[in-house]
Design a protein around this motif. Structure first.
Motif, PDB file in Angstrom:
ATOM      1  N   SER A 253       0.819  -1.205   0.000  1.00  0.00           N
ATOM      2  CA  SER A 253       0.000   0.000   0.000  1.00  0.00           C
ATOM      3  C   SER A 253       0.855   1.259   0.000  1.00  0.00           C
ATOM      4  O   SER A 253       0.328   2.378  -0.091  1.00  0.00           O
ATOM      5  N   LYS A 254       2.162   1.070   0.125  1.00  0.00           N
ATOM      6  CA  LYS A 254       3.071   2.215   0.147  1.00  0.00           C
ATOM      7  C   LYS A 254       3.299   2.736  -1.272  1.00  0.00           C
ATOM      8  O   LYS A 254       3.212   1.998  -2.246  1.00  0.00           O
ATOM      9  N   THR A 255       3.631   4.003  -1.364  1.00  0.00           N
ATOM     10  CA  THR A 255       3.877   4.623  -2.668  1.00  0.00           C
ATOM     11  C   THR A 255       5.191   4.121  -3.254  1.00  0.00           C
ATOM     12  O   THR A 255       6.209   4.067  -2.563  1.00  0.00           O
ATOM     13  N   VAL A 256       5.158   3.769  -4.521  1.00  0.00           N
ATOM     14  CA  VAL A 256       6.366   3.390  -5.249  1.00  0.00           C
ATOM     15  C   VAL A 256       6.855   4.613  -6.014  1.00  0.00           C
ATOM     16  O   VAL A 256       6.082   5.285  -6.707  1.00  0.00           O
ATOM     17  N   GLU A 265       8.496   5.936 -16.315  1.00  0.00           N
ATOM     18  CA  GLU A 265       7.600   6.478 -15.295  1.00  0.00           C
ATOM     19  C   GLU A 265       6.334   5.621 -15.132  1.00  0.00           C
ATOM     20  O   GLU A 265       5.212   6.106 -15.224  1.00  0.00           O
ATOM     21  N   ALA A 266       6.545   4.338 -14.921  1.00  0.00           N
ATOM     22  CA  ALA A 266       5.404   3.468 -14.620  1.00  0.00           C
ATOM     23  C   ALA A 266       4.732   3.981 -13.351  1.00  0.00           C
ATOM     24  O   ALA A 266       5.400   4.318 -12.372  1.00  0.00           O
ATOM     25  N   PRO A 267       3.405   4.079 -13.326  1.00  0.00           N
ATOM     26  CA  PRO A 267       2.718   4.687 -12.178  1.00  0.00           C
ATOM     27  C   PRO A 267       2.784   3.819 -10.934  1.00  0.00           C
ATOM     28  O   PRO A 267       2.875   2.585 -11.011  1.00  0.00           O
ATOM     29  N   SER A 268       2.732   4.466  -9.794  1.00  0.00           N
ATOM     30  CA  SER A 268       2.798   3.762  -8.515  1.00  0.00           C
ATOM     31  C   SER A 268       1.692   2.721  -8.406  1.00  0.00           C
ATOM     32  O   SER A 268       1.923   1.615  -7.909  1.00  0.00           O
ATOM     33  N   LYS A 269       0.480   3.037  -8.869  1.00  0.00           N
ATOM     34  CA  LYS A 269      -0.662   2.113  -8.749  1.00  0.00           C
ATOM     35  C   LYS A 269      -0.367   0.785  -9.440  1.00  0.00           C
ATOM     36  O   LYS A 269      -0.776  -0.277  -8.979  1.00  0.00           O
ATOM     37  N   SER A 336      18.749  -7.255  -8.862  1.00  0.00           N
ATOM     38  CA  SER A 336      17.791  -7.271  -7.762  1.00  0.00           C
ATOM     39  C   SER A 336      16.927  -6.018  -7.825  1.00  0.00           C
ATOM     40  O   SER A 336      17.459  -4.903  -7.805  1.00  0.00           O
ATOM     41  N   PRO A 337      15.611  -6.166  -7.914  1.00  0.00           N
ATOM     42  CA  PRO A 337      14.747  -4.982  -7.873  1.00  0.00           C
ATOM     43  C   PRO A 337      14.832  -4.305  -6.514  1.00  0.00           C
ATOM     44  O   PRO A 337      14.996  -4.965  -5.486  1.00  0.00           O
ATOM     45  N   GLN A 338      14.725  -2.995  -6.508  1.00  0.00           N
ATOM     46  CA  GLN A 338      14.874  -2.217  -5.282  1.00  0.00           C
ATOM     47  C   GLN A 338      13.518  -1.965  -4.620  1.00  0.00           C
ATOM     48  O   GLN A 338      12.490  -1.855  -5.293  1.00  0.00           O
ATOM     49  N   TYR A 339      13.543  -1.877  -3.333  1.00  0.00           N
ATOM     50  CA  TYR A 339      12.317  -1.704  -2.558  1.00  0.00           C
ATOM     51  C   TYR A 339      11.703  -0.336  -2.847  1.00  0.00           C
ATOM     52  O   TYR A 339      12.330   0.714  -2.659  1.00  0.00           O
ATOM     53  N   LEU A 340      10.479  -0.357  -3.344  1.00  0.00           N
ATOM     54  CA  LEU A 340       9.661   0.829  -3.606  1.00  0.00           C
ATOM     55  C   LEU A 340      10.302   1.800  -4.602  1.00  0.00           C
ATOM     56  O   LEU A 340      10.027   2.999  -4.601  1.00  0.00           O
TER      57      LEU A 340
END
Length: 925
Positions: A253-256, A265-269, A336-340
């Motif tokens: 639920s946190k903002t990415v 710029e893929a959206p946070s949603k 490795s993908p980064q958190y948020l």
């Protein structure tokens, strides 16, 4: 009635970008209503009655009826879809359509855009049995201006179809046209235009665009909701894809956040959700078959995989992944993908492939967690190289159309494409400039009133037929002048109210006079005579102008005392006397080459240093001014990519410049295999030459004070030392400029045909982009091994020749065969892309030499890193965030794609952004 799963339209061919200049503006209130909203968005409901806008419930975006955007407000007819196809989830724009039963081409014009900006263009279609005939399938062509976009193929009355592309628009408006091909009446439900940042989707540029194949959001907790505006500020449509049988959904639920300078710029949603394999020991896999198109049998693709860590991992947990395509890794190392924080794996260079594709996102051996993926976008590559009719002609002919309310097939671009040119127009089609209107037949057209002054603004027109109308008044002065100077044949008989009095309308008698005086005079020189003249001229030109055999001096231009600049007097370089030069060159024996200034001779100094001595010939077309200019320039510029001046000579009537000797000659010789060793350059050697040459031009543009424009960049002015290192030479035509101004106005056009910037030719305004254009031509020569002007089978420029071959996907037919296949094909594509950027139609679209240097260095690093046999390379872009951006290259043409056939998802827009559950897709394992 249960709604069928939405289906996305299969693209049928490449999208070519509209290159039109500004047309005559629509008048008054209509133009005001046609303005984009505060976001720059344009949303159109086609077939909607009235003139009032309405606001969409879900997006709160203002939507307009389509009448005000039509080229002809009376074009087409409006319809409602049948009631049986109106469902509660269906968006309002699908309720109505506008069909075009009449006319070959019907167009919408979207105005008030920003020239050079990147836009997302979206077209919506739903048949819904609007005509009550159940006539399926329906097929017609969709164009953006003069350029083919795709074939619209409607096979299901209930399934909406969405077509989308990302393109750079070079002017302040763009047109979308529907073309009847005889397979059904064209129609349309809606049309969208959304501005994008210029930094987004870098694969879309002035010469190529992106046509959407699919855009998917993995792991959404609501399979009926498509993410779009306002969650996506760019209003892209992200359709959900979930398969609980094989995937787990994870979310936050946190903002990415987007990384700095994010390219997508893929959206946070969208990035808040992801999927992982239900069996943690398995991979995320997709299988698909590419779908050849009739006009593009092997389409090129670009795929973007979006990654973000949505779980805060324990300190001992590792999620490291790799991407595999057909058993070949995209990268050399895991990531490795980064958190948020957003990240993306994508291919920079468009690639193509054959046969089935199997993509696997795997956990590496170091990983303690299964792989994940958040979203995917797949695009096919479309050429955007074609241009429309010259802007002045467009404005003029639209003025004529408006004045006389012309109802002929006058829609879209006047001259392009050739098969859709306006009725009764004749156009010229040059290879290096926009089409021009050269003839206009408006006889028997019912024209009334005065002859419009807009006819005078058609500067290239040679014939106008206005006979058998009801025109009145007199002939405009602009046309009178054209008639008098013999550049226009104007016919105007059988116009009873047109002034014919000899005193008040003297031009009336000119038609007869002109018809009797039209005589073309051609002077033909026998080929043998031409050969003799040219041969003699070369001999005379290159004879030394120092002394004849009897020792007498020959006439030459002698610089006045005040022409010798003080900078020459203060030069640290050695000043030679004529006698010294004669000794150095062994009485002027060995010719190295010849140019506009004179011949260049080989010399050896007392210390054994080899030099090149450029002697001014008395028949030189470059005189004292050019000599002094080059000497002054060489006295103050110092760079290892510029040929240095060792000394000079001003001795009475004799002038010369002494340079470092470049034993490997010039680049043009080596491209043609005529270098000293008679061997052709390898691809790696060509790239290094390109980088060094670009660095030299960059120094002239940015490192000199004042900065310089070379003005004659070409292969013969790029010299090579013993190690094949390139250096720019010949600065006699160079021009200094003020950094505070964007151009230098010139009175004389100088340069070499084939390398001249068309914008410079047209405006006589010189900029650094003129050098950039010429360098782009040199890059194409390096790739193709062909000259700037190709004369077989018919004359054309190397730019046009290359584009024509690449539009057919024929990269192998473009590359110089003398390199024997020893190259990374992706490096070839990248250099061609750079060349096309350099030779963009307008200088504003072209890169600076600084950008060119950076991009060429990337190509060289790729070549040095991989070699010709390496399949894929891992690259990162610099960022203040630890999350890298991943670029995948394919060395042998295999496609890194998730193509249309692989993602047979059905995409559609619904009210409130909702869609039915997706029950189709790639074969998942």
């Amino acid at each position: 009635m249960e709604q069928a799963a939405p289906r996305m339209m299969t693209p049928r061919s490449r999208l070519l970008l509209l290159f039109l200049a500004a047309a005559a503006a629509s008048g008054g209130v209509l133009q005001v209503r046609a303005q984009p909203d505060n976001n720059g968005f344009i949303s159109i409901n086609c077939g909607l009655s009235g003139t009032a806008n309405y606001v969409e419930n879900s997006t709160k975006l203002s939507t307009s009826p389509d009448t005000i955007f039509l080229d002809d407000e009376d074009a087409g007819s409006t319809h409602n879809i049948s009631a049986e196809y109106v469902l509660p989830t269906l968006g309002k724009r699908y309720y109505t359509v506008r069909s075009f039963p009449d006319g070959k081409r019907n167009c919408y014009t979207l105005r008030s855009l920003v020239a050079g900006l990147k836009y997302l263009v979206r077209a919506l279609f739903k048949y819904g049995n609007y005509d009550g005939q159940h006539r399926l399938p329906i097929m017609f062509d969709l164009y953006v201006g003069v350029n083919f976009w795709t074939i619209v193929n409607i096979t299901d009355a209930d399934a909406p179809v969405i077509l989308e592309a990302i393109v750079v628009v070079p002017d302040d408006f763009v047109q979308v046209c529907l073309v009847n091909t005889g397979s059904g009446t064209p129609f349309i439900s809606g049309l969208d235009l959304r501005p994008l940042k210029s930094t987004l989707y870098p694969q879309a540029n002035a010469t190529q665009g992106l046509r959407l194949a699919t855009r998917r959001n993995f792991g959404s907790d609501d399979t009926t909701v498509a993410v779009r505006y306002p969650d996506d500020p760019h209003d892209r449509l992200w359709f959900p894809l979930v398969d609980g049988r094989i995937w787990n959904e994870i979310s936050t639920s946190k903002t990415v956040h987007n990384i700095e300078n994010d390219l997508f710029e893929a959206p946070s949603k969208v990035m808040q959700t992801a999927i992982t394999p239900r069996d943690t020991s398995q991979n995320i896999e997709f299988v698909w078959d590419p779908e050849p198109q009739p006009k593009d049998p092997t389409p090129m693709y670009m795929a973007i995989l979006h990654f973000c860590e949505v779980e805060l991992l324990p300190t001992n947990a590792v999620r490291e992944m790799s991407v595999i395509l057909n058993r070949v890794p995209w990268f050399q190392f895991g990531f490795s993908p980064q958190y948020l924080l957003t990240g993306a794996a994508y291919n920079v260079i468009p690639v193509r492939g054959f046969g089935r594709y199997h993509v696997s996102i795997n956990a590496t051996k170091n990983s303690t967690l299964p792989p994940l993926v958040n979203a995917v976008e797949v695009f096919s590559i479309i050429s955007t190289a074609n241009v429309g009719t010259e802007s002045q002609d467009v404005s003029a002919i639209l003025g004529i159309k408006e004045t006389y309310r012309v109802k002929k097939n006058w829609m879209g671009d006047p001259c392009g494409p050739k098969t859709l040119a306006w009725d009764q127009l004749t156009c010229s089609y040059a290879v290096s400039s926009p089409p021009r209107i050269t003839g206009l037949d408006m006889s028997f057209s019912g024209l009334k009133g005065n002859i419009s002054s807009s006819f005078s603004n058609l500067k290239f027109i040679k014939s106008v037929d206005l006979t058998d109308n009801q025109l009145s008044g007199s002939i405009p002065p602009g046309l009178v002048k054209r008639i008098q100077d013999g550049s226009l044949d104007l016919r105007f008989g059988n116009n009873p109210n047109l002034c014919t009095d000899a005193d008040s309308c003297p031009t009336q008698t000119m038609e007869g006079k002109r018809s009797k005086s039209k005589l073309a005079i051609f002077i033909v020189l026998p080929i043998t005579l031409v050969v003799v003249i040219v041969s003699v001229a070369v001999l005379v030109f290159c004879l030394p102008r120092w002394k004849n055999k009897q020792g007498s001096t020959r006439n030459s231009v002698k610089p006045q005392n005040d022409q010798t600049p003080s900078s020459l007097q203060l030069l640290e370089n050695h000043r030679f006397s004529y006698g010294e030069l004669e000794a150095i060159t062994n009485s002027i024996q060995t010719v190295l080459g010849r140019g506009g200034f004179g011949c260049v001779y080989h010399g050896i100094m007392n210390d054994g240093t080899q030099v090149a001595v450029k002697l001014r010939s008395e028949s030189s077309n470059q005189g004292v001014k050019e000599f002094l200019a080059e000497a002054q320039i060489l006295a103050r510029i110092h760079h290892n990519s510029l040929v240095p001046m060792i000394g000079y000579c001003i001795d009475g009537e004799y002038m010369a410049l002494v340079y470092e000797y470049m034993p490997q000659g010039n680049l043009e010789e080596h491209i043609g295999g005529n270098g000293g060793n008679r061997k052709y350059l390898t691809w790696r050697q060509r790239l290094r030459i390109a980088v060094k040459s670009a660095q030299g031009l960059e120094y002239l543009h940015t490192g000199c004070n004042p900065p310089l424009i070379h003005r004659d960049v070409k292969g013969t002015n790029i010299l090579l030392n013993k190690d094949l290192e390139a250096k720019i030479s010949d600065f006699g035509l160079s021009k200094a400029f003020d950094r505070k101004r964007d151009h230098v106005s010139t009175n004389i056009l100088v340069g070499t045909p084939g390398y001249l910037d068309p914008e410079y030719q047209a405006t006589m305004q010189l900029t650094t982009k003129s050098d950039v254009y010429s360098f782009g031509v040199v890059l194409l020569e390096l790739v193709t091994g062909r000259p700037a002007i190709i004369r077989d089978p018919e004359p054309t420029t190397i730019i046009q020749w290359t584009r024509q071959h690449l539009e057919q996907g024929n990269i192998e037919g473009v590359v110089d065969t003398h390199m024997c296949g020893s190259y990374n094909i992706n490096g070839i594509w990248k250099v061609v892309e750079i060349a096309f950027k350099c030779t963009a139609h307008t200088s504003a679209q072209g890169p600076t030499m600084t950008k060119v240097v950076a991009q060429l260095q990337e190509c060289l690093e790729l070549e040095d890193l991989t070699g010709a046999d390496t399949k894929f390379v891992f690259e990162t872009s610099s960022s203040h965030y630890p999350n890298p951006r991943y670029n995948a290259y394919d060395a042998d043409g295999h496609s890194i794609t998730m193509g249309q056939s692989s993602f047979s998802f059905d995409e559609m827009e619904h009210g409130n952004g909702r869609v039915a559950t997706v029950d189709s897709g790639p074969i998942a394992r």
